[in-house]
Design an enzyme around this catalytic site. Structure first.
Site, PDB file in Angstrom:
ATOM      1  N   HIS A 136      27.361 -13.993  24.527  1.00  0.00           N
ATOM      2  CA  HIS A 136      26.416 -13.187  23.752  1.00  0.00           C
ATOM      3  C   HIS A 136      26.167 -11.890  24.515  1.00  0.00           C
ATOM      4  O   HIS A 136      26.309 -11.848  25.749  1.00  0.00           O
ATOM      5  CB  HIS A 136      25.106 -13.975  23.575  1.00  0.00           C
ATOM      6  N   SER A 167      21.416 -11.921  16.733  1.00  0.00           N
ATOM      7  CA  SER A 167      21.863 -13.270  17.084  1.00  0.00           C
ATOM      8  C   SER A 167      21.528 -14.209  15.943  1.00  0.00           C
ATOM      9  O   SER A 167      20.741 -13.867  15.046  1.00  0.00           O
ATOM     10  CB  SER A 167      21.170 -13.747  18.372  1.00  0.00           C
ATOM     11  N   CYS A 196      27.068  -9.583  17.497  1.00  0.00           N
ATOM     12  CA  CYS A 196      26.259  -9.047  18.597  1.00  0.00           C
ATOM     13  C   CYS A 196      26.865  -7.813  19.263  1.00  0.00           C
ATOM     14  O   CYS A 196      26.142  -6.888  19.621  1.00  0.00           O
ATOM     15  CB  CYS A 196      25.978 -10.148  19.627  1.00  0.00           C
TER      16      CYS A 196
END
Length: 350
Positions: free
Chosen positions: A189, A206, A154
């Site tokens: 994330h 993702s 990410c």
């Protein structure tokens, strides 16, 4: 004595809690500096620090780690490494975007390209990204990503997204980081938030489809963040913190650093309504900074024909932001609830 045993258990519990707090603090520092191998949901992942081609120690460490984290263990590593007829993987082409193409269509093309690179499941990040590097260095790294066309994680997708949108001066870009909790572990994330024509969206990658691309259709920043929160909820994750950066310069040769976390919002401490207000306050801050001319410099009309190669002398100045300028929403970490469903120990990693 019963009292002594109780006291001993209490002291042990206190030590475990302090150790957990110290471990969390170390992870936060690692995440900020980008200088250490990190943990994703309690599972370590490594960073290739030797560049490409990958050196032998890093290569062997990657396969040992694959054997540890894959359900088939050593078998899958041996099967892949011993195969002589592996299919040839097509190399994705960087989208050729015309200036006349609408921004939303260009964003869709960039997201398709990022997705075609595929998510890196090996547990070893192939490109070392130090968040403290100047933007020009990160853009050189993004160019290398397009050349090598390897699977990415990410953070790499965020850098790549910035690189591929540098020639869109009417599109503002800013990092959005999430910290979630599931089954006793923390997960992190990051995506690249975008704002075009007053509408918010995001680019990214993702393991979960609903946690990456968002078309620029959200009327407010809070609507975008709440959409991600709902997606996390469907994965049994509880959103704990959101970190929001300021807009990134469009100058690929800028020597300033990306401001990764201008606002740090503790979701639980704020409560729903205050969380929404803080998100909108951050959105206003970004608009004001751009309106006052203190935001990221966009390519001028004279440079629109060759946005990708401006002169070094046109570098933008350093930002004078210090840690003291960031808005913190609760600095002390609350105790985490363990009342999540066990699901037989299965880790839903996002």
């Amino acid at each position: 004595m019963p009292g002594g045993r109780t006291g001993g258990r209490g002291a042990a519990a206190t030590k475990r809690f302090e150790a957990s707090e110290e471990a969390t603090q170390r992870e936060e520092e690692q995440e900020d500096d980008g200088d250490e191998d990190l943990r994703d949901g309690g599972v370590p992942f490594f960073v290739n620090r030797g560049g490409l081609p990958i050196d032998e120690p890093t290569w062997e460490r990657m396969w040992r780690h694959v054997a540890k984290i894959h359900p088939e263990g050593e078998t899958v590593a041996q099967r892949i490494r011993g195969a002589t007829d592996l299919p040839k993987i097509p190399i994705p082409s960087v989208p050729a975007l015309q200036p006349s193409t609408p921004i939303p269509e260009r964003l869709e093309a960039i997201q398709r390209y990022i997705k075609e690179l595929q998510y890196n499941h090996t547990g070893t990040q192939f490109f070392e990204i130090k968040k403290s590097r100047p933007l020009t260095g990160l853009m050189d790294l993004a160019k290398e990503m397009t050349k090598e066309a390897l699977p990415i994680k990410c953070l790499e997708a965020v850098i790549l997204g910035i690189y591929l949108t540098n020639n869109m001066p009417t599109l503002e870009r800013f990092p959005i980081s999430f910290k979630t909790h599931f089954s006793g572990n923390y997960f992190r994330h990051i995506v690249l938030g975008v704002n075009f024509g007053g509408r918010y969206g995001a680019l990214g990658i993702s393991r979960r489809e609903e946690l990456m691309y968002k078309a620029p259709t959200f009327r407010t920043l809070s609507e975008l963040i709440f959409n991600y929160e709902e997606a996390y909820h469907r994965c049994w994750h509880v959103l704990k913190k959101v970190k929001l950066g300021h807009c990134v310069s469009h100058d690929p040769h800028s020597v300033e650093q990306i401001e990764w976390k201008h606002s740090i919002l503790d979701v639980e401490k704020l409560g729903r309504e205050d969380f929404r207000k803080e998100l909108e306050r951050h959105a206003r801050d970004m608009r004001l900074k751009i309106g006052k001319g203190t935001g990221p410099p966009s390519p001028t009309k004279d440079r629109k024909k060759d946005v990708s190669s401006p002169q070094r002398g046109q570098s933008s100045p350093h930002r004078h932001n210090s840690r003291g300028e960031r808005r913190l929403s609760g600095e002390k970490k609350p105790a985490e609830s363990k009342a999540m469903p066990d699901l037989n120990g299965y880790q839903i990693r996002v």
